[in-house]
Enzyme design. Structure first.
Site, mmCIF file in Angstrom:
data_model
loop_
_atom_site.group_PDB
_atom_site.id
_atom_site.type_symbol
_atom_site.label_atom_id
_atom_site.label_comp_id
_atom_site.label_asym_id
_atom_site.label_seq_id
_atom_site.Cartn_x
_atom_site.Cartn_y
_atom_site.Cartn_z
ATOM 1 N N GLU A 175 15.326 -8.757 -7.064
ATOM 2 C CA GLU A 175 14.526 -7.805 -6.286
ATOM 3 C C GLU A 175 13.037 -8.129 -6.340
ATOM 4 O OE1 GLU A 175 15.872 -4.781 -4.606
ATOM 5 O OE2 GLU A 175 17.774 -5.819 -4.805
ATOM 6 N N HIS A 251 14.267 0.463 -9.226
ATOM 7 C CA HIS A 251 13.473 -0.731 -9.574
ATOM 8 C C HIS A 251 12.642 -0.386 -10.801
ATOM 9 C CE1 HIS A 251 13.512 -2.062 -5.102
ATOM 10 N NE2 HIS A 251 14.292 -2.872 -5.780
ATOM 11 N N CYS A 370 4.956 -0.336 -4.464
ATOM 12 C CA CYS A 370 6.035 -0.993 -3.701
ATOM 13 C C CYS A 370 5.478 -1.717 -2.482
ATOM 14 C CB CYS A 370 7.027 0.026 -3.164
ATOM 15 S SG CYS A 370 7.854 1.011 -4.380
HETATM 16 O O1 SUG Z 1 14.840 -0.931 -1.455
HETATM 17 N N1 SUG Z 1 13.920 1.851 0.518
HETATM 18 C C1 SUG Z 1 13.550 0.743 -0.345
HETATM 19 C C2 SUG Z 1 12.374 1.136 -1.212
HETATM 20 C C3 SUG Z 1 11.825 -0.024 -1.961
HETATM 21 C C4 SUG Z 1 10.780 0.370 -2.927
HETATM 22 N N2 SUG Z 1 10.277 -0.779 -3.584
HETATM 23 C C5 SUG Z 1 9.926 -0.842 -4.894
HETATM 24 N N3 SUG Z 1 10.251 0.050 -5.749
HETATM 25 N N4 SUG Z 1 9.272 -1.942 -5.265
HETATM 26 C C6 SUG Z 1 14.720 0.277 -1.201
HETATM 27 O O2 SUG Z 1 15.506 1.140 -1.635
HETATM 28 C C7 SUG Z 1 15.128 2.906 2.347
HETATM 29 C C8 SUG Z 1 15.507 2.608 3.773
HETATM 30 C C9 SUG Z 1 16.183 3.782 4.437
HETATM 31 O O3 SUG Z 1 16.911 4.498 3.768
HETATM 32 O O4 SUG Z 1 15.992 3.960 5.656
HETATM 33 C C10 SUG Z 1 14.760 1.654 1.542
HETATM 34 O O5 SUG Z 1 15.204 0.585 1.845
#
Ligand code: SUG
Length: 447
Positions: A175, A251, A370
């Site tokens: 990730e 994460h 993020c």
């Molecule tokens: O991978 N949300 C992302 C959020 C990522 C956050 N990044 C970090 N923590 N570095 C994920 O879960 C949601 C998309 C949706 O539900 O429409 C999404 O992909």
């Protein structure tokens, strides 16, 4: 020792930003499912954040969004016909696939890649490995374009080394920088990299979460450290507490953040925080650990406010002093706000907190940290970059104007089937590649 400056490259929110509830284990994402989004507001919030940091004296870069809806993935999944016919068929027969192929999730560039600074690697170049994001289908389709974008921007091979993403398969789920933190001593910029994994894929005797996926594996982290030429004294591997993954910490950057010689983390973040502190202190004698006790902030409060998804940044004029860039939600929660007020009164490197509004991103589980990928650049490396990716007044204004001209201010899940949306996105991205001088990076531009 190479003299480097840290740049925060933020992902520009794409025109299809929507709430599709795609990420199991990400409580904000599943909680926002099926509500309407505001892509224009989301993109402008992101740009305002970049502008704010740049005004504070930080070096700020921009990474472009990806092409969505991603018709070529739908073709790979067996849909045929013209692009418009594909949209019509998939929206009727498999709307969940249209949602996955329309997500603007590439905005969270902390997941784009793992980046090792030139001072840590064996060949003195900055190393990039795009994350395969194997855990979630909608994110697993990001890495081919991420790789193309990173190679286009960081193109000079004297300064930059690019690796291919790890082989796909959950055992090598990776990730990117969301599970990776660099720390270094105030007296030296050669530091260590902490790789935080959710589970070991091959050693089933080790603990793992019961409810939600552990997206990052130990084996993936080890492979990246090997590929980047990090010697044993430069890489520390530490397991995330599986219970916090089950509580919504999908994460590690949702429960800890590091900068310079400082690690800010929740008491329950790691499986063995004591061992981590010992390993870090061995390499960084002046390391400072700020552990937030669960009595003061619970894991649930950390997840709902994103207290640890703050950006922890050294003062541009005094690297020993730091500030947190926190989401508004931290100010609105009285316990978290009180914790932060009390923290500022203590003798730690954190001297200031700035609150910013990134609510559109937060509703999908993406806070300030993020949205950014940290890349340290020497002056020479920075000067080798010819794409227009460094935020200045004129780029900020061009990007705001571009968003105002092309983005919708309301998008519901049903709107993803609208062929006009596909055309609007392509027109917008085509123009963006000209604004940012990126060349033809998108598939639709290649015919
Ligand atoms: O991978 N949300 C992302 C959020 C990522 C956050 N990044 C970090 N923590 N570095 C994920 O879960 C949601 C998309 C949706 O539900 O429409 C999404 O992909």
């Amino acid at each position: 020792m190479i003299k480097e400056q840290e740049y925060n490259f933020d992902g520009l929110v794409g025109p299809t930003h929507n709430f599709a509830g795609l990420s199991l284990g990400n409580i904000a994402s599943t909680g926002s499912a099926a509500s309407s989004s505001n892509p224009k507001e989301a993109a402008l919030q992101g740009l305002k954040k970049m502008r704010g940091l740049s005004k504070m004296g930080y070096f700020q870069g921009v990474l472009p969004p990806h092409e969505r809806p991603h018709i070529s993935t739908l073709r790979k999944l067996g849909f045929t016909g013209t692009d418009t016919e594909i949209l019509a068929t998939v929206s009727k027969t498999a709307p969940h696939l249209l949602a996955a192929c329309s997500s603007a999730s590439a905005m969270w560039v902390a997941n784009a890649a793992t980046v090792s600074p030139a001072n840590n690697t064996s060949d003195g170049r900055t190393h990039f490995t795009p994350a395969n994001l194997a855990a979630m289908f909608h994110r697993s389709i990001e890495h081919p374009i991420t790789e193309r974008i990173l190679k286009r921007i960081f193109s000079n091979t004297d300064h930059f080394a690019h690796h291919t993403p790890l082989p796909t398969g959950l055992q090598f789920g990776d990730e990117g920088a969301a599970n990776h933190t660099r720390l270094f001593s105030n007296s030296s910029h050669s530091g260590i990299e902490i790789f935080v994994y959710g589970m070991s894929a091959f050693d089933r005797r080790r603990p793992r979460p019961a409810k939600f996926p552990a997206r990052q594996t130990l084996e993936a982290s080890e492979a990246i450290a090997r590929a980047h030429g990090l010697t044993n004294d430069k890489a520390i591997f530490v397991q995330q507490n599986p219970n916090v993954i089950d509580a919504g910490v999908f994460h590690n950057d949702v429960i800890s953040v590091g900068n310079g010689n400082c690690l800010f983390y929740h008491q329950d973040a790691f499986q063995d925080a004591y061992a981590l502190k010992a390993a870090v202190s061995k390499q960084i004698p002046d390391a400072v650990f700020i552990e937030v006790p669960r009595e003061e902030v619970s894991v649930a409060e950390a997840v709902s406010t994103y207290l640890f998804n703050t950006q922890l940044l050294s003062d541009p004029d005094n690297s020993a002093e730091m500030r947190l860039i926190a989401p508004m939600e931290c100010r609105e929660n009285s316990r978290v706000h009180s914790y932060l007020e009390a923290l500022l009164a203590k003798d730690t490197p954190i001297k200031d907190v700035s609150y910013i509004d990134v609510r559109q991103s937060m509703k999908n589980g993406g806070g300030p940290a993020c949205l950014r990928l940290r890349v340290s650049l020497s002056e020479e490396a920075r000067n080798s970059i010819d794409a227009r990716v460094f935020l200045c007044d004129s780029l900020f204004h061009d990007l705001c104007y571009w968003v105002e001209s092309h983005y919708r201010d309301r998008l519901s899940p049903a709107d993803l089937a609208d062929p006009d949306l596909l055309n609007e996105c392509r027109t917008a991205l085509d123009e963006l590649t000209q604004i940012m001088k990126l060349g033809s990076i998108y598939e639709f531009q290649q015919g």
